[in-house]
Every structure is written in structure tokens, then in C-alpha cells.
Design an enzyme around this catalytic site. Structure first.
Site, mmCIF file in Angstrom:
data_model
loop_
_atom_site.group_PDB
_atom_site.id
_atom_site.type_symbol
_atom_site.label_atom_id
_atom_site.label_comp_id
_atom_site.label_asym_id
_atom_site.label_seq_id
_atom_site.Cartn_x
_atom_site.Cartn_y
_atom_site.Cartn_z
ATOM 1 N N ARG A 100 -38.713 2.162 12.489
ATOM 2 C CA ARG A 100 -39.543 3.485 12.089
ATOM 3 C C ARG A 100 -38.435 4.756 12.387
ATOM 4 N NH1 ARG A 100 -44.853 3.733 12.843
ATOM 5 N NH2 ARG A 100 -44.618 6.015 13.768
ATOM 6 N N ASP B 224 -46.308 13.981 8.112
ATOM 7 C CA ASP B 224 -46.831 12.699 8.633
ATOM 8 C C ASP B 224 -46.603 11.748 7.416
ATOM 9 O OD1 ASP B 224 -48.345 10.795 9.894
ATOM 10 O OD2 ASP B 224 -50.292 11.682 9.200
ATOM 11 N N ARG C 260 -45.929 7.344 22.439
ATOM 12 C CA ARG C 260 -45.280 6.398 21.564
ATOM 13 C C ARG C 260 -44.288 5.610 22.249
ATOM 14 N NH1 ARG C 260 -44.955 8.644 15.399
ATOM 15 N NH2 ARG C 260 -46.792 9.423 15.314
ATOM 16 N N ASN D 297 -47.330 12.760 21.303
ATOM 17 C CA ASN D 297 -46.420 11.866 20.979
ATOM 18 C C ASN D 297 -45.580 11.209 22.069
ATOM 19 O OD1 ASN D 297 -45.642 13.874 18.064
ATOM 20 N ND2 ASN D 297 -46.734 12.091 18.060
ATOM 21 N N GLU E 183 -56.214 27.728 4.727
ATOM 22 C CA GLU E 183 -56.502 26.738 3.491
ATOM 23 C C GLU E 183 -55.882 25.545 3.812
ATOM 24 O OE1 GLU E 183 -58.769 27.362 1.140
ATOM 25 O OE2 GLU E 183 -59.084 29.330 1.564
ATOM 26 N N ASN F 12 -43.915 9.181 8.239
ATOM 27 C CA ASN F 12 -42.507 8.803 8.645
ATOM 28 C C ASN F 12 -42.378 7.214 8.563
ATOM 29 O OD1 ASN F 12 -41.652 11.447 8.147
ATOM 30 N ND2 ASN F 12 -41.042 11.260 10.270
ATOM 31 N N GLY F 13 -43.418 6.750 9.568
ATOM 32 C CA GLY F 13 -43.361 5.477 9.780
ATOM 33 C C GLY F 13 -43.762 4.432 8.760
HETATM 34 C C1 FPP Z 1 -45.080 11.647 11.881
HETATM 35 O O1 FPP Z 1 -44.948 10.528 11.152
HETATM 36 C C2 FPP Z 1 -43.983 12.284 12.228
HETATM 37 C C3 FPP Z 1 -43.796 12.479 13.387
HETATM 38 C C4 FPP Z 1 -44.605 12.420 14.677
HETATM 39 C C5 FPP Z 1 -42.324 13.083 13.559
HETATM 40 C C6 FPP Z 1 -41.731 14.353 12.675
HETATM 41 C C7 FPP Z 1 -40.455 14.112 12.735
HETATM 42 C C8 FPP Z 1 -39.622 14.457 11.809
HETATM 43 C C9 FPP Z 1 -39.879 14.880 10.549
HETATM 44 C C10 FPP Z 1 -37.872 14.379 11.901
HETATM 45 C C11 FPP Z 1 -37.412 15.108 12.764
HETATM 46 C C12 FPP Z 1 -37.935 16.544 12.830
HETATM 47 C C13 FPP Z 1 -36.854 17.668 12.743
HETATM 48 C C14 FPP Z 1 -37.264 18.992 13.023
HETATM 49 C C15 FPP Z 1 -35.467 17.459 12.718
HETATM 50 P P1 FPP Z 1 -45.453 8.975 11.856
HETATM 51 O O2 FPP Z 1 -44.213 8.542 12.614
HETATM 52 O O3 FPP Z 1 -46.614 9.239 12.601
HETATM 53 O O4 FPP Z 1 -45.688 8.198 10.383
HETATM 54 P P2 FPP Z 1 -46.979 7.150 10.125
HETATM 55 O O5 FPP Z 1 -48.053 7.787 10.375
HETATM 56 O O6 FPP Z 1 -46.694 6.652 9.018
HETATM 57 O O7 FPP Z 1 -46.586 5.928 11.402
#
Ligand code: FPP
Length: 246
Positions: A37, A24, A75, A72, A211, A26-27
Site C-alpha cells: 500500500r 482516494d 489503520r 486514519n 458542487e 492509493n491502496g
Molecule cells: C486514501 O487512499 C488516501 C489516503 C488516506 C492518504 C492520502 C495521502 C497521500 C495522497 C500521500 C501523502 C500526501 C502528501 C500531501 C504528501 P486509500 O489508502 O484509502 O486507498 P484505498 O481506498 O484504495 O485503499
């Protein structure tokens, strides 16, 4: 592919045999840099590569990563499309790297809603990595735990109605065989990055005795050293499984 050149596990004391991660943040990583994003998701994919390598080096036999949930899809369409593009790219371009790490890939989730070429790429990646033995890497795509539990329940109900199994015979093992994770041991350690402290419909049945370690680091910044810290925290926990402990 040979794994002979990989460094040996540096710590022989028992650690978690299965680590599951909710990736979690990335955004927020992108927002903090005034980037779109998708830039955060791209860096997130780089972190996936590093963590698979790091987990193998740390002697973790099973790693499960939550990449795309059944929720998801809600989104914005361009973000869903970016994420699907990244997954497609990953499945097509990471097979050599997975081989170098001795990683056997399995994708867990409902494939019915995925594009046909992605479903083909998944099957191809699973086949081409199936002889790798150092670490099992499960990537959850279009995965939702309630959906998985409902499907398992429906399947068992059909089998009871067909007279194949008696209702009283449905025990934990029979139920687990119907889950998408059939054959995968339960996670010992669940990590969620970015400071959020929720399970978000991830492995609800399977995490009954896991855990939980919550870390503030955003997923794109999460590296092997953070994984080691989470494992160190896990080793301090006393696992009682509902008993009174030692
Ligand atoms: C949550 O961050 C992340 C995701 C919904 C996607 C996860 C995807 C990856 C790590 C990249 C692609 C994966 C692979 C296996 C190649 P968020 O976007 O909800 O972040 P935020 O809460 O900060 O907005």
C-alpha cells in the site's frame, strides 16, 4: 522565489475559486499492481505535486487536499507510520517546488496528536512559503470535520460562559472564525477520486454549497487533465444556493 516564468492562466472565464479534493484510491492502485500500500501512497504524493502545479497553471487560487483524517489513525500501525513518513518527507523536501509554483502552504488539522518534529516542520514550511501568492495550498492532516465543529462549539460556549459574547450574537461569521479553516473561503468544488461517493467527515460546514464531482480515476493516476475535466463539469452546473436560479 520568482513565479515570473510560469505560464499565464489560459482560460480567463471564472472557474472555481477553491477546489477541495478527497484523494482516494492509493491502496487500490497499489493492490492492482501487487505492490504494498505504501507504494500507492508514494505515487499519491507524486500526484499531489502534479496537481498543485496543474491547479496553479489553471488559475485556481485555493486548493485543499485531504491527506490524513482523524479516523486514519485506526489503520495498521505500519501504514500510519508510512503516511507520517511521507508527510514528513514532503514538508522537508517540497518547499522549493512549492516556491516555483508560487504556492503558500497551510496545514489544517489538530496538531496535538502529531509528532513534535512534524509540528516543527509544518510551522517551518508555513513560514517559508508565506510570501508565495499564486495559489494557497491547504493540506489537511489529522483533520476531522465533526471534531473541528465540536471544538468551535466548545470555544464559543466558553466565551459565552465568560461573558465575552452573547449567545444570540453567534452568527455564521462568528462560528467560522472558530473553525480551523478561519479565513479560507468555502470550497466551490469538491472532487473525490476512485469512484467512492462520500464526504467522509471532510469540510462538512464549509461544503454547504459546494458542487461535488466524483471521478473513477484512482488518486495516483489523477493528473492536470482530470482536474480540467472536473472544472469543465463544474462550469456546467447551475448554482442556486437554495434559490430558484435564472
Ligand atoms: C486514501 O487512499 C488516501 C489516503 C488516506 C492518504 C492520502 C495521502 C497521500 C495522497 C500521500 C501523502 C500526501 C502528501 C500531501 C504528501 P486509500 O489508502 O484509502 O486507498 P484505498 O481506498 O484504495 O485503499
Amino acid at each position: 522565489m520568482s513565479t515570473a516564468s510560469l505560464p499565464a492562466n489560459p482560460d480567463p472565464s471564472p472557474g472555481p475559486q477553491h477546489i477541495a479534493i478527497i484523494m482516494d484510491g492509493n491502496g487500490r492502485w497499489a493492490k492492482a499492481r501487487r505492490l504494498p500500500r505504501v507504494a500507492g501512497h508514494r505515487r499519491g504524493a507524486d500526484a499531489v505535486r502534479k496537481i498543485i502545479r496543474g491547479a496553479g497553471e489553471l488559475g485556481v487560487p485555493v486548493l485543499t487536499l485531504f491527506a490524513f483524517s482523524t479516523e486514519n489513525w485506526t489503520r495498521p500501525a505500519d501504514e500510519v507510520s508510512d503516511l507520517m513518513g511521507l508527510l514528513r518527507h514532503y514538508l522537508r523536501n517540497e518547499l522549493e517546488e512549492l516556491g516555483r509554483n508560487g504556492a503558500r502552504l497551510r496545514v489544517i488539522g489538530d496538531r496535538d496528536r502529531l509528532a513534535r518534529d512534524i509540528v516543527r516542520d509544518i510551522a517551518d514550511a508555513e513560514t517559508r512559503t508565506r510570501s508565495n501568492t499564486r495559489i494557497d495550498v491547504n493540506i489537511c492532516i489529522n483533520y476531522g470535520s465533526r471534531d473541528e465543529i465540536l471544538r468551535a462549539t466548545r470555544n464559543l460556549a466558553r466565551r459565552v460562559a465568560a461573558g465575552e459574547i452573547a449567545a444570540d450574537r453567534i452568527d455564521e461569521a462568528a462560528f467560522e472564525r472558530e473553525l480551523l479553516t478561519a479565513g479560507v473561503p468555502d470550497p466551490d468544488l469538491l472532487i473525490r477520486t476512485s469512484g467512492e461517493q462520500r464526504i467522509s467527515n471532510f469540510l462538512l460546514w464549509q461544503c454547504a454549497y459546494a458542487e461535488f464531482v466524483f471521478v473513477d480515476t484512482l488518486w495516483p493516476d489523477f493528473g492536470k487533465e482530470h482536474l480540467e475535466q472536473a472544472i469543465a463539469e463544474f462550469r456546467k452546473r447551475e448554482r442556486r444556493y437554495g434559490g430558484v436560479g435564472t
